[in-house]
Design a protein around this motif. Structure first.
Motif, PDB file in Angstrom:
ATOM      1  N   LYS A 145     -71.108 -19.884  24.283  1.00  0.00           N
ATOM      2  CA  LYS A 145     -71.032 -21.053  25.159  1.00  0.00           C
ATOM      3  C   LYS A 145     -72.463 -21.400  25.609  1.00  0.00           C
ATOM      4  O   LYS A 145     -73.225 -20.472  25.854  1.00  0.00           O
ATOM      5  CB  LYS A 145     -70.165 -20.735  26.390  1.00  0.00           C
ATOM      6  N   PRO A 146     -72.884 -22.630  25.688  1.00  0.00           N
ATOM      7  CA  PRO A 146     -72.094 -23.859  25.686  1.00  0.00           C
ATOM      8  C   PRO A 146     -71.681 -24.398  24.308  1.00  0.00           C
ATOM      9  O   PRO A 146     -71.079 -25.451  24.242  1.00  0.00           O
ATOM     10  CB  PRO A 146     -73.029 -24.859  26.379  1.00  0.00           C
ATOM     11  N   ASP A 147     -71.987 -23.666  23.225  1.00  0.00           N
ATOM     12  CA  ASP A 147     -71.510 -24.114  21.912  1.00  0.00           C
ATOM     13  C   ASP A 147     -69.980 -24.064  21.905  1.00  0.00           C
ATOM     14  O   ASP A 147     -69.388 -23.149  22.473  1.00  0.00           O
ATOM     15  CB  ASP A 147     -72.082 -23.184  20.830  1.00  0.00           C
ATOM     16  N   GLN A 172     -70.290 -23.727  34.070  1.00  0.00           N
ATOM     17  CA  GLN A 172     -70.796 -24.976  33.521  1.00  0.00           C
ATOM     18  C   GLN A 172     -70.934 -24.886  31.993  1.00  0.00           C
ATOM     19  O   GLN A 172     -70.564 -25.815  31.272  1.00  0.00           O
ATOM     20  CB  GLN A 172     -72.158 -25.305  34.174  1.00  0.00           C
ATOM     21  N   ALA A 173     -71.423 -23.756  31.501  1.00  0.00           N
ATOM     22  CA  ALA A 173     -71.573 -23.588  30.047  1.00  0.00           C
ATOM     23  C   ALA A 173     -70.207 -23.664  29.353  1.00  0.00           C
ATOM     24  O   ALA A 173     -70.097 -24.157  28.225  1.00  0.00           O
ATOM     25  CB  ALA A 173     -72.239 -22.250  29.731  1.00  0.00           C
ATOM     26  N   ILE A 175     -67.479 -25.393  30.466  1.00  0.00           N
ATOM     27  CA  ILE A 175     -66.999 -26.780  30.468  1.00  0.00           C
ATOM     28  C   ILE A 175     -67.654 -27.546  29.313  1.00  0.00           C
ATOM     29  O   ILE A 175     -66.995 -28.279  28.571  1.00  0.00           O
ATOM     30  CB  ILE A 175     -67.306 -27.473  31.825  1.00  0.00           C
ATOM     31  N   GLN A 176     -68.955 -27.326  29.134  1.00  0.00           N
ATOM     32  CA  GLN A 176     -69.656 -27.983  28.016  1.00  0.00           C
ATOM     33  C   GLN A 176     -69.039 -27.581  26.677  1.00  0.00           C
ATOM     34  O   GLN A 176     -68.889 -28.411  25.784  1.00  0.00           O
ATOM     35  CB  GLN A 176     -71.125 -27.563  28.007  1.00  0.00           C
ATOM     36  N   ALA A 177     -68.697 -26.299  26.555  1.00  0.00           N
ATOM     37  CA  ALA A 177     -68.103 -25.802  25.305  1.00  0.00           C
ATOM     38  C   ALA A 177     -66.745 -26.456  25.054  1.00  0.00           C
ATOM     39  O   ALA A 177     -66.444 -26.867  23.924  1.00  0.00           O
ATOM     40  CB  ALA A 177     -67.963 -24.278  25.367  1.00  0.00           C
ATOM     41  N   LYS A 179     -65.626 -29.369  26.234  1.00  0.00           N
ATOM     42  CA  LYS A 179     -65.794 -30.796  25.922  1.00  0.00           C
ATOM     43  C   LYS A 179     -66.396 -30.972  24.523  1.00  0.00           C
ATOM     44  O   LYS A 179     -66.021 -31.868  23.782  1.00  0.00           O
ATOM     45  CB  LYS A 179     -66.651 -31.499  26.986  1.00  0.00           C
ATOM     46  N   GLY A 180     -67.328 -30.078  24.162  1.00  0.00           N
ATOM     47  CA  GLY A 180     -67.911 -30.132  22.813  1.00  0.00           C
ATOM     48  C   GLY A 180     -66.870 -29.896  21.735  1.00  0.00           C
ATOM     49  O   GLY A 180     -67.001 -30.372  20.595  1.00  0.00           O
ATOM     50  N   GLN A 195     -69.573 -29.994  36.266  1.00  0.00           N
ATOM     51  CA  GLN A 195     -69.853 -31.347  35.773  1.00  0.00           C
ATOM     52  C   GLN A 195     -69.337 -31.543  34.352  1.00  0.00           C
ATOM     53  O   GLN A 195     -69.507 -30.676  33.507  1.00  0.00           O
ATOM     54  CB  GLN A 195     -71.353 -31.612  35.855  1.00  0.00           C
ATOM     55  N   GLY A 196     -68.676 -32.673  34.149  1.00  0.00           N
ATOM     56  CA  GLY A 196     -68.131 -32.980  32.826  1.00  0.00           C
ATOM     57  C   GLY A 196     -66.675 -32.594  32.667  1.00  0.00           C
ATOM     58  O   GLY A 196     -66.029 -32.964  31.687  1.00  0.00           O
TER      59      GLY A 196
END
Ligand code: BG6
Ligand code: MG
Length: 219
Positions: A145-147, A172-173, A175-177, A179-180, A195-196
């Protein structure tokens, strides 16, 4: 909505706090400043990446050989394992066991996407292993993560499309993962830390199959 993919530390049980404490002890021994705000950056990322960030914060990036870093990481993990050895089913966060049971009854897939090499042990201590159709093998994941790789692997293991999945995270990492990966992201924490995220809940007690479906289909 065909599957829910869970983070572990800080979502299923409060082991995020134990990671914080164990890294805090190590940082104190190395005389490196450490606080909760900085700790947010360590949530969701691997043990070695966390150590790299802590050493960089203390301007000690060049002070340790690979072997020295391995020893520090082992020292942290030994302390962490001491803390988690006392976990019991009472340490499952509010609402989580009921949600897992609802998902299982509704035949919705359940996967674990944790960066932790201690994840299987923790699920056993919490007596939750039987709810999970898949526990992603983090040692086979190339990009943490965030991958999105770990969440995409969870979906693939369950045989479902990412767009039909909900991911739940406290980092946060993470959530980015999610959404990615093209999934619906539920954050546990404060909106500024998440966020996100598509929705944010303050605590896991707010989670239920009904509310997840409401938000997922409203989106
Ligand atoms: C994640 C935690 O779940 O697992 C991180 O959020 C932790 O804080 C990572 O560093 C790796 O855990 P472990 O148990 O393999 O050191
Ligand atoms: Mg977490």
């Amino acid at each position: 909505m065909k599957a829910v993919i869970f983070d572990l530390d800080g979502v299923i049980t409060d082991t995020a706090e134990y990671h914080f404490q164990a890294w805090g002890s190590l940082a104190a021994a190395l005389d490196i400043p450490f606080d909760r705000e900085f700790n947010e950056q360590l949530k969701g990322i691997s043990r070695t990446e966390s150590l790299d960030k802590i050493l960089a914060r203390g301007n000690l990036s060049d002070a340790y050989s690979d072997e020295g870093r391995r020893e520090l990481a082992t020292q942290k993990n030994t302390e962490y394992q001491r803390l988690i050895s006392a976990l019991t089913p009472a340490d499952v966060l509010p609402g989580i066991k009921a949600l897992l049971a609802e998902l299982q009854d509704a035949r919705i897939g359940i996967a674990l996407a944790s960066a932790s090499k201690n994840a299987a042990f923790i699920l056993e201590r919490l007596e939750l292993t039987r709810y999970f159709d898949s526990v992603v093998d983090v040692t086979a994941i190339r990009h943490g993560k965030p991958d999105p790789e770990i969440f995409l692997t969870g979906a693939a293991n369950l045989g479902v499309q990412p767009a039909d999945c909900i991911g739940i995270e406290d980092a946060q990492a993470g959530i980015q993962a999610i959404k990615g990966a093209g999934m619906f992201a539920v954050g546990v924490g404060t909106p500024s830390q998440m966020q996100g995220a598509d929705i944010v809940v303050a605590t896991t007690a707010e989670l239920s199959l009904r509310m997840l479906e409401d938000y997922f289909f409203r989106d």
